[in-house]
Design a protein around this motif. Structure first.
Motif, PDB file in Angstrom:
ATOM      1  N   SER A 162     120.873 -13.264  39.068  1.00 53.78           N
ATOM      2  CA  SER A 162     120.950 -12.434  39.989  1.00 53.78           C
ATOM      3  C   SER A 162     119.630 -11.992  40.350  1.00 53.78           C
ATOM      4  O   SER A 162     119.493 -11.303  41.623  1.00 53.78           O
ATOM      5  N   ILE A 163     118.654 -12.279  39.538  1.00 53.41           N
ATOM      6  CA  ILE A 163     117.097 -11.569  39.850  1.00 53.41           C
ATOM      7  C   ILE A 163     116.104 -12.724  39.900  1.00 53.41           C
ATOM      8  O   ILE A 163     116.253 -13.705  38.826  1.00 53.41           O
ATOM      9  N   LEU A 164     115.232 -12.583  40.826  1.00 48.58           N
ATOM     10  CA  LEU A 164     114.224 -13.603  40.621  1.00 48.58           C
ATOM     11  C   LEU A 164     112.921 -13.032  41.104  1.00 48.58           C
ATOM     12  O   LEU A 164     112.698 -12.136  41.881  1.00 48.58           O
ATOM     13  N   THR A 165     111.761 -13.305  40.429  1.00 48.29           N
ATOM     14  CA  THR A 165     110.430 -12.818  40.448  1.00 48.29           C
ATOM     15  C   THR A 165     109.154 -13.853  40.102  1.00 48.29           C
ATOM     16  O   THR A 165     109.618 -14.459  39.445  1.00 48.29           O
ATOM     17  N   THR A 166     108.210 -13.428  40.775  1.00 51.12           N
ATOM     18  CA  THR A 166     107.071 -14.292  40.259  1.00 51.12           C
ATOM     19  C   THR A 166     106.303 -13.432  39.367  1.00 51.12           C
ATOM     20  O   THR A 166     105.874 -12.356  39.929  1.00 51.12           O
ATOM     21  N   PHE A 167     105.995 -13.858  38.348  1.00 48.05           N
ATOM     22  CA  PHE A 167     104.766 -12.997  37.518  1.00 48.05           C
ATOM     23  C   PHE A 167     103.449 -13.643  37.602  1.00 48.05           C
ATOM     24  O   PHE A 167     103.290 -14.838  36.953  1.00 48.05           O
ATOM     25  N   PRO A 168     102.393 -13.040  38.076  1.00 47.02           N
ATOM     26  CA  PRO A 168     101.118 -13.499  38.087  1.00 47.02           C
ATOM     27  C   PRO A 168     100.213 -13.440  36.773  1.00 47.02           C
ATOM     28  O   PRO A 168     100.702 -12.667  36.089  1.00 47.02           O
ATOM     29  N   ALA A 169      99.406 -14.444  36.562  1.00 48.48           N
ATOM     30  CA  ALA A 169      98.686 -14.330  35.464  1.00 48.48           C
ATOM     31  C   ALA A 169      99.508 -14.451  34.097  1.00 48.48           C
ATOM     32  O   ALA A 169      99.026 -14.125  33.124  1.00 48.48           O
ATOM     33  N   ARG A 170     100.658 -15.595  34.391  1.00 46.81           N
ATOM     34  CA  ARG A 170     101.386 -15.724  33.309  1.00 46.81           C
ATOM     35  C   ARG A 170     101.617 -17.199  33.175  1.00 46.81           C
ATOM     36  O   ARG A 170     101.815 -17.890  34.264  1.00 46.81           O
ATOM     37  N   THR A 171     101.781 -17.808  32.008  1.00 54.85           N
ATOM     38  CA  THR A 171     102.192 -19.307  31.904  1.00 54.85           C
ATOM     39  C   THR A 171     103.469 -19.468  31.421  1.00 54.85           C
ATOM     40  O   THR A 171     104.380 -20.535  31.463  1.00 54.85           O
ATOM     41  N   THR A 172     104.015 -18.134  30.743  1.00 55.37           N
ATOM     42  CA  THR A 172     105.605 -17.995  30.258  1.00 55.37           C
ATOM     43  C   THR A 172     106.393 -16.634  30.814  1.00 55.37           C
ATOM     44  O   THR A 172     105.440 -15.832  31.079  1.00 55.37           O
ATOM     45  N   CYS A 173     107.473 -16.831  30.961  1.00 50.68           N
ATOM     46  CA  CYS A 173     108.118 -15.801  31.336  1.00 50.68           C
ATOM     47  C   CYS A 173     108.300 -14.724  30.062  1.00 50.68           C
ATOM     48  O   CYS A 173     108.274 -15.171  29.169  1.00 50.68           O
ATOM     49  N   TYR A 174     108.547 -13.667  30.549  1.00 51.73           N
ATOM     50  CA  TYR A 174     108.736 -12.501  29.497  1.00 51.73           C
ATOM     51  C   TYR A 174     110.057 -12.800  28.765  1.00 51.73           C
ATOM     52  O   TYR A 174     111.070 -13.253  29.388  1.00 51.73           O
ATOM     53  N   LYS A 175     110.250 -12.078  27.665  1.00 54.17           N
ATOM     54  CA  LYS A 175     111.579 -12.152  26.896  1.00 54.17           C
ATOM     55  C   LYS A 175     112.716 -11.600  27.848  1.00 54.17           C
ATOM     56  O   LYS A 175     112.654 -10.740  28.453  1.00 54.17           O
ATOM     57  N   GLY A 176     113.842 -12.743  27.936  1.00 53.73           N
ATOM     58  CA  GLY A 176     115.088 -12.559  28.538  1.00 53.73           C
ATOM     59  C   GLY A 176     114.961 -12.849  29.897  1.00 53.73           C
ATOM     60  O   GLY A 176     116.062 -12.656  30.742  1.00 53.73           O
ATOM     61  N   TRP A 177     114.044 -13.614  30.278  1.00 53.65           N
ATOM     62  CA  TRP A 177     113.880 -14.268  31.654  1.00 53.65           C
ATOM     63  C   TRP A 177     113.693 -15.732  31.534  1.00 53.65           C
ATOM     64  O   TRP A 177     113.261 -16.182  30.330  1.00 53.65           O
ATOM     65  N   SER A 178     114.314 -16.483  32.324  1.00 58.03           N
ATOM     66  CA  SER A 178     114.381 -18.111  32.402  1.00 58.03           C
ATOM     67  C   SER A 178     113.456 -18.640  33.200  1.00 58.03           C
ATOM     68  O   SER A 178     113.251 -17.930  34.263  1.00 58.03           O
ATOM     69  N   LEU A 179     112.663 -19.487  32.919  1.00 61.75           N
ATOM     70  CA  LEU A 179     111.596 -20.068  33.697  1.00 61.75           C
ATOM     71  C   LEU A 179     112.481 -21.223  34.692  1.00 61.75           C
ATOM     72  O   LEU A 179     113.009 -21.846  34.502  1.00 61.75           O
ATOM     73  N   GLU A 180     111.940 -20.962  35.983  1.00 58.15           N
ATOM     74  CA  GLU A 180     112.373 -21.903  36.971  1.00 58.15           C
ATOM     75  C   GLU A 180     111.186 -22.809  37.201  1.00 58.15           C
ATOM     76  O   GLU A 180     111.568 -24.041  37.112  1.00 58.15           O
ATOM     77  N   TYR A 181     109.960 -22.283  37.457  1.00 59.51           N
ATOM     78  CA  TYR A 181     108.934 -23.315  37.299  1.00 59.51           C
ATOM     79  C   TYR A 181     107.530 -22.363  37.349  1.00 59.51           C
ATOM     80  O   TYR A 181     107.478 -21.133  37.227  1.00 59.51           O
ATOM     81  N   ASP A 182     106.462 -23.177  36.737  1.00 61.89           N
ATOM     82  CA  ASP A 182     105.092 -22.514  36.584  1.00 61.89           C
ATOM     83  C   ASP A 182     103.974 -23.200  37.343  1.00 61.89           C
ATOM     84  O   ASP A 182     103.979 -24.301  37.626  1.00 61.89           O
ATOM     85  N   GLY A 183     103.260 -22.724  37.460  1.00 66.29           N
ATOM     86  CA  GLY A 183     101.844 -23.049  38.215  1.00 66.29           C
ATOM     87  C   GLY A 183     100.755 -22.221  38.468  1.00 66.29           C
ATOM     88  O   GLY A 183     100.229 -21.615  37.403  1.00 66.29           O
ATOM     89  N   TYR A 184      99.970 -22.282  39.582  1.00 68.12           N
ATOM     90  CA  TYR A 184      99.023 -21.545  39.887  1.00 68.12           C
ATOM     91  C   TYR A 184      99.136 -20.628  41.031  1.00 68.12           C
ATOM     92  O   TYR A 184      99.750 -21.131  42.127  1.00 68.12           O
ATOM     93  N   LEU A 185      98.277 -19.491  41.037  1.00 71.22           N
ATOM     94  CA  LEU A 185      98.470 -18.417  42.128  1.00 71.22           C
ATOM     95  C   LEU A 185      97.422 -19.190  43.266  1.00 71.22           C
ATOM     96  O   LEU A 185      96.275 -19.481  42.977  1.00 71.22           O
ATOM     97  N   ILE A 186      97.919 -19.150  44.458  1.00 77.33           N
ATOM     98  CA  ILE A 186      97.244 -19.457  45.732  1.00 77.33           C
ATOM     99  C   ILE A 186      97.641 -18.566  47.020  1.00 77.33           C
ATOM    100  O   ILE A 186      98.328 -17.624  46.683  1.00 77.33           O
ATOM    101  N   ALA A 187      96.564 -18.627  47.638  1.00 75.39           N
ATOM    102  CA  ALA A 187      96.502 -17.635  48.770  1.00 75.39           C
ATOM    103  C   ALA A 187      95.463 -18.488  49.937  1.00 75.39           C
ATOM    104  O   ALA A 187      94.932 -19.449  49.522  1.00 75.39           O
ATOM    105  N   GLY A 188      95.151 -17.800  51.042  1.00 76.21           N
ATOM    106  CA  GLY A 188      94.150 -18.153  52.112  1.00 76.21           C
ATOM    107  C   GLY A 188      92.893 -17.770  51.488  1.00 76.21           C
ATOM    108  O   GLY A 188      92.557 -17.178  50.445  1.00 76.21           O
ATOM    109  N   ASN A 189      91.870 -18.341  52.197  1.00 75.73           N
ATOM    110  CA  ASN A 189      90.457 -17.896  51.714  1.00 75.73           C
ATOM    111  C   ASN A 189      90.267 -16.433  51.903  1.00 75.73           C
ATOM    112  O   ASN A 189      90.577 -16.192  53.040  1.00 75.73           O
ATOM    113  N   TYR A 190      89.230 -15.672  51.382  1.00 71.07           N
ATOM    114  CA  TYR A 190      89.105 -14.557  51.303  1.00 71.07           C
ATOM    115  C   TYR A 190      88.158 -14.274  52.692  1.00 71.07           C
ATOM    116  O   TYR A 190      88.112 -13.122  53.271  1.00 71.07           O
ATOM    117  N   ALA A 191      87.392 -15.284  53.090  1.00 67.73           N
ATOM    118  CA  ALA A 191      86.528 -15.070  54.118  1.00 67.73           C
ATOM    119  C   ALA A 191      87.122 -15.573  55.376  1.00 67.73           C
ATOM    120  O   ALA A 191      86.629 -15.111  56.689  1.00 67.73           O
TER     121      ALA A 191
END
Length: 249
Positions: A162-191
């Protein structure tokens, strides 16, 4: 004697007889016997209605609660995890990194688009969507090979969540949460003038076949920590941030 309890419209008469019996007003044996007779009929009617109600309950499915499910986008992949159902696979798209009026959100564009009313002439009184390319250098051997390649995506459905969220700066989920997938944070270039949103790119990204030419439309880069207002430690200046997408029942 008139059937005073045989129908719902005569229930008041039955109640009156019961009150009379309990208060002692029905003192004669005739009235007492008449009441017993009508009361037995009333009980039989109730029994029949209860049996009918039970049969109706048995014939109808018992719904304890609606099935819960979540839908999410897995960026950089062509397939869903084993616990998820594929909704569709497609192409990651977004605005040009050079446009000041860019839409900040990314899209997972399906491989089978459908069209409504349209005009194929290009113009300036519109916004634009481009395919997204990897711009990730000096990161890992696998990901570095994907520079200039187009980014795939897939939309996945998971039941009993019923709930889905992205945890930044984590490689594992917090207790009570199930992993869907893991990876690396991305965005556009700051400039770049175009604003973007942070996304979680799968740690083993794929690329689209034939999409290795630089077209410089929508571009994604890794995100690294910058110390100052961001506390270091626990963060490390210049270190790329991981991420996990997690769900919960």
């Amino acid at each position: 004697m008139v059937d005073t309890c045989g129908a719902d419209t005569q229930s008041d008469s039955c109640k009156d007889m019961l009150r009379g019996y309990l208060s002692g007003q029905l003192s004669s044996s005739y009235h007492t016997e008449a009441f017993r007779h009508e009361f037995r009929k009333f009980i039989n009617i109730v029994d029949k209605k209860m049996k009918t109600w039970k049969e109706e309950i048995k014939s109808k499915p018992v719904i304890l609660g609606k099935n819960k499910s979540i839908v999410y986008t897995r960026w950089g992949k062509k397939s869903c995890p084993s616990n998820a159902e594929l909704v569709y696979s497609g192409f990651m798209g977004g605005s040009s990194h050079t446009h000041t009026g860019a839409a900040v959100d990314s899209l997972c564009l399906p491989r089978d688009p459908q069209w409504g009313i349209h005009n194929d002439r290009t113009g300036t009184a519109k916004n634009y969507v481009y395919g997204t390319e990897y711009e990730i250098y000096h990161f890992s051997k696998h990901i570095d090979k994907l520079v200039k390649h187009d980014v795939p995506c897939v939309v996945c459905l998971v039941e009993n969540r019923s709930i889905l969220t992205t945890f930044p700066a984590r490689t594992t989920c917090y207790k009570g949460w199930s992993l869907e997938y893991d990876g690396y944070l991305i965005a556009g270039n700051y400039a770049h003038p175009a604003g973007t949103m942070f996304r979680c790119l799968d740690k083993h990204p794929d690329s689209l076949h034939g999409g290795s030419d630089r077209r410089s439309g929508s571009l994604i880069y890794p995100v690294e920590a910058r110390c100052g207002s961001l506390k270091c430690p626990p963060y490390v200046h210049g270190r790329e941030l991981a991420c996990v997408v997690c769900s919960k029942e």
